[in-house]
Design a protein around this motif. Structure first.
Motif, PDB file in Angstrom:
ATOM      1  N   TYR A 359      -1.591  18.322   5.077  1.00  0.00           N
ATOM      2  CA  TYR A 359      -0.456  17.409   5.049  1.00  0.00           C
ATOM      3  C   TYR A 359      -0.786  16.037   4.475  1.00  0.00           C
ATOM      4  CZ  TYR A 359       4.447  17.044   6.131  1.00  0.00           C
ATOM      5  OH  TYR A 359       5.804  16.965   6.008  1.00  0.00           O
ATOM      6  N   TRP A 360      -2.035  15.608   4.569  1.00  0.00           N
ATOM      7  CA  TRP A 360      -2.375  14.343   3.913  1.00  0.00           C
ATOM      8  C   TRP A 360      -2.382  14.512   2.397  1.00  0.00           C
ATOM      9  CZ3 TRP A 360      -1.421   9.983   5.877  1.00  0.00           C
ATOM     10  CH2 TRP A 360      -1.640   9.700   7.220  1.00  0.00           C
ATOM     11  N   LEU A 361      -2.731  15.678   1.908  1.00  0.00           N
ATOM     12  CA  LEU A 361      -2.597  15.931   0.481  1.00  0.00           C
ATOM     13  C   LEU A 361      -1.120  15.963   0.098  1.00  0.00           C
ATOM     14  CD1 LEU A 361      -3.721  16.625  -2.296  1.00  0.00           C
ATOM     15  CD2 LEU A 361      -3.966  19.005  -1.545  1.00  0.00           C
ATOM     16  N   HIS A 362      -0.302  16.524   0.967  1.00  0.00           N
ATOM     17  CA  HIS A 362       1.149  16.490   0.781  1.00  0.00           C
ATOM     18  C   HIS A 362       1.634  15.047   0.678  1.00  0.00           C
ATOM     19  CE1 HIS A 362       5.378  17.782   1.636  1.00  0.00           C
ATOM     20  NE2 HIS A 362       5.429  16.637   2.295  1.00  0.00           N
ATOM     21  N   PHE A 363       1.044  14.153   1.471  1.00  0.00           N
ATOM     22  CA  PHE A 363       1.387  12.727   1.443  1.00  0.00           C
ATOM     23  C   PHE A 363       1.042  12.109   0.091  1.00  0.00           C
ATOM     24  CE2 PHE A 363       0.159   8.269   2.136  1.00  0.00           C
ATOM     25  CZ  PHE A 363       1.245   7.771   2.838  1.00  0.00           C
ATOM     26  N   VAL A 364      -0.088  12.511  -0.482  1.00  0.00           N
ATOM     27  CA  VAL A 364      -0.595  11.893  -1.706  1.00  0.00           C
ATOM     28  C   VAL A 364       0.088  12.436  -2.949  1.00  0.00           C
ATOM     29  CG1 VAL A 364      -2.646  11.684  -3.176  1.00  0.00           C
ATOM     30  CG2 VAL A 364      -2.831  11.292  -0.715  1.00  0.00           C
ATOM     31  N   THR A 409       8.017  -0.835   2.949  1.00  0.00           N
ATOM     32  CA  THR A 409       7.835  -0.925   4.398  1.00  0.00           C
ATOM     33  C   THR A 409       7.252   0.363   4.973  1.00  0.00           C
ATOM     34  OG1 THR A 409       9.658  -2.495   4.563  1.00  0.00           O
ATOM     35  CG2 THR A 409       9.047  -1.312   6.576  1.00  0.00           C
ATOM     36  N   TYR A 410       7.797   1.493   4.564  1.00  0.00           N
ATOM     37  CA  TYR A 410       7.371   2.778   5.120  1.00  0.00           C
ATOM     38  C   TYR A 410       6.088   3.283   4.445  1.00  0.00           C
ATOM     39  CZ  TYR A 410      11.881   3.558   7.507  1.00  0.00           C
ATOM     40  OH  TYR A 410      12.976   3.485   8.336  1.00  0.00           O
ATOM     41  N   MET A 411       6.174   3.507   3.136  1.00  0.00           N
ATOM     42  CA  MET A 411       5.133   4.280   2.460  1.00  0.00           C
ATOM     43  C   MET A 411       3.946   3.431   2.025  1.00  0.00           C
ATOM     44  SD  MET A 411       6.588   6.957   3.068  1.00  0.00           S
ATOM     45  CE  MET A 411       8.219   7.667   3.308  1.00  0.00           C
ATOM     46  N   LYS A 412       4.205   2.233   1.514  1.00  0.00           N
ATOM     47  CA  LYS A 412       3.058   1.364   1.222  1.00  0.00           C
ATOM     48  C   LYS A 412       2.351   1.013   2.528  1.00  0.00           C
ATOM     49  CE  LYS A 412       1.481  -2.926  -0.881  1.00  0.00           C
ATOM     50  NZ  LYS A 412       1.819  -4.191  -1.596  1.00  0.00           N
ATOM     51  N   GLY A 413       3.140   0.700   3.554  1.00  0.00           N
ATOM     52  CA  GLY A 413       2.536   0.386   4.846  1.00  0.00           C
ATOM     53  C   GLY A 413       1.697   1.519   5.382  1.00  0.00           C
ATOM     54  N   ALA A 414       2.237   2.749   5.339  1.00  0.00           N
ATOM     55  CA  ALA A 414       1.486   3.914   5.827  1.00  0.00           C
ATOM     56  C   ALA A 414       0.249   4.154   4.978  1.00  0.00           C
ATOM     57  CB  ALA A 414       2.379   5.147   5.836  1.00  0.00           C
ATOM     58  N   SER A 415       0.356   3.952   3.668  1.00  0.00           N
ATOM     59  CA  SER A 415      -0.799   4.147   2.776  1.00  0.00           C
ATOM     60  C   SER A 415      -1.903   3.149   3.098  1.00  0.00           C
ATOM     61  CB  SER A 415      -0.361   3.984   1.316  1.00  0.00           C
ATOM     62  OG  SER A 415       0.590   4.953   0.962  1.00  0.00           O
ATOM     63  N   LEU A 416      -1.519   1.917   3.405  1.00  0.00           N
ATOM     64  CA  LEU A 416      -2.533   0.917   3.750  1.00  0.00           C
ATOM     65  C   LEU A 416      -3.181   1.221   5.099  1.00  0.00           C
ATOM     66  CD1 LEU A 416      -0.964  -2.449   2.525  1.00  0.00           C
ATOM     67  CD2 LEU A 416      -2.634  -0.977   1.391  1.00  0.00           C
ATOM     68  N   GLN A 559      -8.508   9.748  -2.942  1.00  0.00           N
ATOM     69  CA  GLN A 559      -7.287   8.972  -3.191  1.00  0.00           C
ATOM     70  C   GLN A 559      -6.832   8.303  -1.895  1.00  0.00           C
ATOM     71  OE1 GLN A 559      -7.070   9.023  -6.272  1.00  0.00           O
ATOM     72  NE2 GLN A 559      -5.232   7.866  -6.752  1.00  0.00           N
ATOM     73  N   ILE A 560      -7.795   7.647  -1.254  1.00  0.00           N
ATOM     74  CA  ILE A 560      -7.527   6.970   0.017  1.00  0.00           C
ATOM     75  C   ILE A 560      -6.906   5.599  -0.203  1.00  0.00           C
ATOM     76  CG2 ILE A 560      -8.623   5.969   2.067  1.00  0.00           C
ATOM     77  CD1 ILE A 560      -8.517   8.965   2.208  1.00  0.00           C
ATOM     78  N   SER A 586     -12.231  16.846  -5.358  1.00  0.00           N
ATOM     79  CA  SER A 586     -11.337  17.389  -4.334  1.00  0.00           C
ATOM     80  C   SER A 586      -9.917  17.469  -4.892  1.00  0.00           C
ATOM     81  CB  SER A 586     -11.344  16.480  -3.103  1.00  0.00           C
ATOM     82  OG  SER A 586     -10.714  15.238  -3.394  1.00  0.00           O
ATOM     83  N   ALA A 587      -9.045  18.168  -4.170  1.00  0.00           N
ATOM     84  CA  ALA A 587      -7.647  18.256  -4.601  1.00  0.00           C
ATOM     85  C   ALA A 587      -7.026  16.865  -4.678  1.00  0.00           C
ATOM     86  CB  ALA A 587      -6.857  19.143  -3.643  1.00  0.00           C
ATOM     87  N   GLU A 588      -7.356  16.000  -3.701  1.00  0.00           N
ATOM     88  CA  GLU A 588      -6.851  14.626  -3.745  1.00  0.00           C
ATOM     89  C   GLU A 588      -7.368  13.889  -4.971  1.00  0.00           C
ATOM     90  OE1 GLU A 588      -6.702  15.921   0.527  1.00  0.00           O
ATOM     91  OE2 GLU A 588      -8.153  16.072  -1.100  1.00  0.00           O
TER      92      GLU A 588
END
Length: 898
Positions: A359-364, A409-416, A559-560, A586-588
């Motif tokens: 699911y983290w790859l799904h996120f990326v 707010t949502y996605m940049k924040g979660a990525s950070l 891709q962290i 890696s896939a990421e």
């Protein structure tokens, strides 16, 4: 809209509401317990909107109780406040307490029109028309229910009761029921009496989290935890309540995991998950309201991708019970503390529950589906424009609150948060998060409070590390140069903007960038991979790498980090050659290479790379027999962006790009991707659906698709798996067959299944027939249609996949803006519509047309038009720079014909 003066604060509300469900009005009374903070206080300012105040009195600390006359109450509609002016003898002194009594009337409005009480209509399976009533208080809706101090920092306990004039209905709220009684009808009344439900007192809570839901409900319940967890659904719905069993189990699992993860028990005596027709998802404390499609999922008709999205949405809203509800941001400028943490925690828990989902790859990885949520890629895209904003937003204002609920707010924040967790180490990060929650439970917090807790748990100066990311707009691109002779690489950072050159003023911020560099510890491909926690804090930094290890290195491993990397062309070629080496990239990493290369060549940055290099990279994945479907998802996402940019270029380029796309996807469909079994693993189902989605309009799949559709319409509900339903509909719509288009429209209008309705309705946007396009567009503003704003937005996105649709959508927006959209659609909806209807425009004439139309509207809708104009400028510059090169590459590789 101004903030309330900090002269009083509430400690408790006694709230009584009486709803007339036939007349769609309500009346109520509230007693507000106030602590006086200033000296003297001659006026008390409360929030109130769309309420008629019928009586007011104050219990003074002296013991005197006095009525406040109507003339002493001043309403300010613009500020959504009332000011209660006290007589001189009742002026309040600092440190004292007072009770303020108010009675009021209000109305219950149609769903989606305004915050506060809303009614939602629906039909039961036997055709009865019914409705449910619910509240929507986030961000500033509680003031539409009762006069209150409607700002997050004014937390107070709340005791409430609600009386309804239908004894057969159920009422749920934040807390469990303290008592319920039937009230007899008044003498000589033909009514059926009423019911009063009183709820136990809440902990200290912010007003935006208050919730009441009234309807004809049944429920299913889990008693696995120490408190009950229930799923409520309306009786007689075509969506069966028992379909909520799976999501109920997910909720219980998530609650258990969150309690252990955060080190704090869920703080309320129950959790209700209320499924309403056509709702979204709202994290009210103890009473989360969802659309039925997020909770009541039928295994027979729900796509695997929808299961995943519903699971993540559920876990996101449950995470809010800690992030946002238990600990609340002090003001909306720190909204990211709520939303980014709920997003990060949702993905964290889903990944633990279902590790096979990656699911983290799904996120990326990006997603070519116009309906898909944009996570990491969406954050990078929006943050590469001047229309972006800092995560910490000092301009947060109640009258522009809707603009804050975006991908920054949502996605940049979660990525950070994901980047910070990796950099600090998950143990130290989670320890700090626990301390933050424990320290600020039932209170408010700021970003600085979070940094302090993380600094204490890890020993790192987290404020210094993260200040550049949260207080400033944008993210960096790291340009890499290599010196093989000295065994060094030099990394230089600058702000990344997609459509324009960065000015020196825009590039002053220096990000603290975790490089997370992966290298080979030895010199051959069998050597062990090693990662480094290096931190780039300067404009430029030289890094020593053993010369033999220069055969392979990669920055931003996994891709962290939330940044782009630009490599020399020779390094990009090496990466292409290394794709087939197992366990190296890696896939990421592979997703990141595609994403970063696309970002670089599609931007205004000077670069030796061209679109031809991107096309060669994409083709190299085909040649290396890429196996991970999420990497392919990124490839097709990038290809969709490429086709979108070149949509209005030469017809030869359009045809050749289509030929290349066919060359990439058809070999992936040899495994009869339209045949999906429930026994297939979720990742297999999603892979088949992805490949089918890209190939369904190409022979030989196009003939199969038409056959599947006709069988389905003839009554064969199992003609195809729900995973590919929307793609079958889309491919059929592309045939320009008027009869099948009409069939899709009838299906969209009449089906009781909300997901089926969405799939059928959105598919109409894939037709490129001018007459059918106009018919589809007319549905957006036509009265009486069953389609919600989200579905209409998806339809506009679908129209951007072809030239005729893109032109028609822009003409529709401009033609309907003044009469049918502005003032009738909300700010967020208008922003979405504007972005969609300009999403494929790329010529100078189109750019000037958008600028002319924006005109005086630009300042009012700066974010929407600013983002639209920057996007057009970026695509236009891309095509002007690389158009001929793309055609030459496609000709050279044999894609210009056949």
């Amino acid at each position: 809209m101004a903030r309330l003066p900090k002269v009083v604060k509430p400690t408790h509300y006694d709230l009584d509401l009486n709803l007339d469900l036939e007349g769609l009005v309500f009346r109520g009374s509230v007693v507000i317990h106030l602590d006086v903070l200033a000296d003297p206080v001659a006026s008390i300012v409360l929030h109130a909107k769309d309420l008629e105040i019928t009586s007011t009195k104050i219990e003074h600390p002296s013991g005197e109780t006095a009525e406040i006359t109507t003339s002493a109450i001043e309403a300010n509609a613009d500020q959504q406040t009332i000011s209660i002016h006290l007589p001189p003898s009742l002026v309040l002194a600092a440190g004292s307490n007072a009770l303020l009594h108010l009675s009021f009337h209000g109305t219950i409005k149609p769903h989606g029109r305004t915050p506060g009480f809303q009614w939602t209509g629906y039909k039961t399976a036997d055709g009865q028309e019914k409705w449910a009533v619910s509240t929507e208080c986030e961000p500033i809706g509680a003031r539409c229910i009762f006069p209150c101090l409607d700002e997050p920092e004014y937390k107070a306990t709340i005791s409430s009761s609600i009386t309804i004039n239908d004894v057969d209905l159920t009422v749920v709220s934040n807390m469990d029921v303290a008592s319920s009684q039937i009230n007899p009808s008044p003498p000589n009344s033909e009514g059926r009496g009423s019911k009063t439900v009183r709820f136990n007192t809440t902990p200290r809570t912010s007003t935006y989290l208050i919730c009441f839901v009234v309807g004809d409900f049944d429920f299913i319940e889990s008693t696995q935890l120490r408190f009950p967890v229930r799923v409520y659904g309306v009786k007689g719905s075509t969506t069966k309540l028992q379909h909520g069993t799976h999501m109920l189990k997910v909720a219980v699992d998530a609650l258990d995991r969150y309690e252990k993860l955060f080190g704090l028990p869920y703080p309320l005596p129950k959790l209700d998950l209320v499924a309403l027709p056509d709702a979204g998802a709202l994290e009210n404390w103890g009473c989360i309201v969802f659309g039925e499609r997020f909770i009541l999922l039928d295994a027979e008709t729900t796509a695997a991708k929808s299961w995943q999205m519903a699971t993540e949405t559920l876990c996101h809203e449950i995470a809010h019970q800690w992030f946002g509800n238990l600990v609340t941001m002090a003001w909306w400028d720190d909204l990211w503390l709520n939303e980014a943490f709920a997003e990060w925690a949702g993905f964290y828990v889903v990944d633990k529950m279902f590790p096979e989902w990656q699911y983290w790859l799904h996120f990326v990885a990006g997603d070519p589906d116009p309906e898909a949520m944009a996570f990491y890629q969406g954050a990078l895209d929006l943050d590469s424009t001047r229309a972006s904003h800092p995560i910490y937003n000092p301009d947060a204002s109640p009258d522009r609150m809707g603009e804050l609920f975006d991908n920054i707010t949502y996605m940049k924040g979660a990525s950070l948060l994901r980047m910070l967790c990796h950099h600090l180490g998950s143990d130290g990060f989670i320890t700090g998060v626990k301390a933050y929650l424990q320290r600020h439970a039932y209170a408010n917090a700021t970003t600085s409070d979070l940094w302090e807790a993380l600094t204490a748990s890890t020993g790192e100066d987290v404020k210094e590390l993260m200040h550049s990311w949260t207080k400033h707009i944008g993210h960096p691109i790291l340009s890499v140069s290599e010196d093989e002779a000295s065994g060094t690489i030099t990394v230089e950072q600058h702000r990344y903007l997609q459509s324009v050159a960065v000015t020196p003023e825009e590039d002053e911020n220096l990000f603290h960038v975790p490089l997370n560099m992966k290298t080979l510890s030895g010199g051959d491909q069998e050597s062990k991979l090693a990662s480094s926690p290096l931190l780039l804090t300067d404009r430029q930094q030289a890094l020593s790498i053993p010369s033999r290890a220069l055969s392979f290195y990669k920055l931003n491993a996994g891709q962290i980090g939330l940044y782009r990397v630009s490599y020399p062309p020779s390094r990009l070629q090496k990466f292409s050659d290394q794709l087939a080496i197992p366990n190296l990239l890696s896939a990421e990493d592979r997703v990141g290479l595609i994403s970063d290369t696309h970002a670089l060549i599609s931007s205004a940055l000077p670069t030796p790379l061209s679109t031809a290099d991107l096309l060669s990279l994409l083709l190299s994945f085909h040649d290396a027999h890429e196996q991970n479907f999420l990497v392919w998802r990124q490839i097709f996402y990038t290809f969709a962006k490429l086709k979108q940019a070149f949509l209005f270029s030469s017809p030869q380029a359009e045809t050749a790009l289509q030929n290349l796309h066919r060359h990439l996807v058809l070999p992936l469909c040899r495994d009869r991707v339209w045949e999906i079994s429930a026994s297939d693993a979720v990742e297999v189902q999603n892979a088949k659906a992805l490949f089918f989605s890209q190939a369904a309009s190409y022979p030989p799949l196009s003939d199969i698709t038409t056959e599947l559709f006709d069988r389905f319409i003839a009554g064969d509900n199992k003609a195809f798996h729900p995973n590919i339903r929307k793609y079958v509909f889309q491919a059929v719509a592309q045939t320009k067959d008027t009869d099948r288009f009409d069939t899709l429209l009838i299906l969209a209008r009449t089906t009781p299944d909300p997901e089926l309705r969405t799939d059928a309705f959105v598919s109409l946007g894939y037709s490129s027939d001018p007459q059918l396009i106009q018919q589809a567009l007319a549905l957006i503003t036509a009265p009486g249609e069953p389609f919600n704003p989200l579905e209409k937005w998806f339809l506009l996105n679908a129209l951007q996949t072809h030239k005729a649709g893109a032109e028609a959508a822009w003409a529709w927006l401009t033609g309907n803006w003044e009469e049918k959209l502005q003032g009738k659609a909300g700010a967020v909806t208008l922003q979405r519509y504007t972005a969609s209807c300009t999403g494929s425009l790329s010529t100078r004439e189109q750019l000037e047309d958008v600028k002319r139309f924006a005109g005086e509207e630009f300042d009012k809708f700066k974010k929407a038009f600013g983002q639209a104009i920057e996007g057009i400028e970026a695509r236009m510059a891309w095509v002007e720079r690389d158009g001929k090169g793309v055609e030459a590459w496609l000709e050279e590789h044999g894609f210009s014909s056949g």
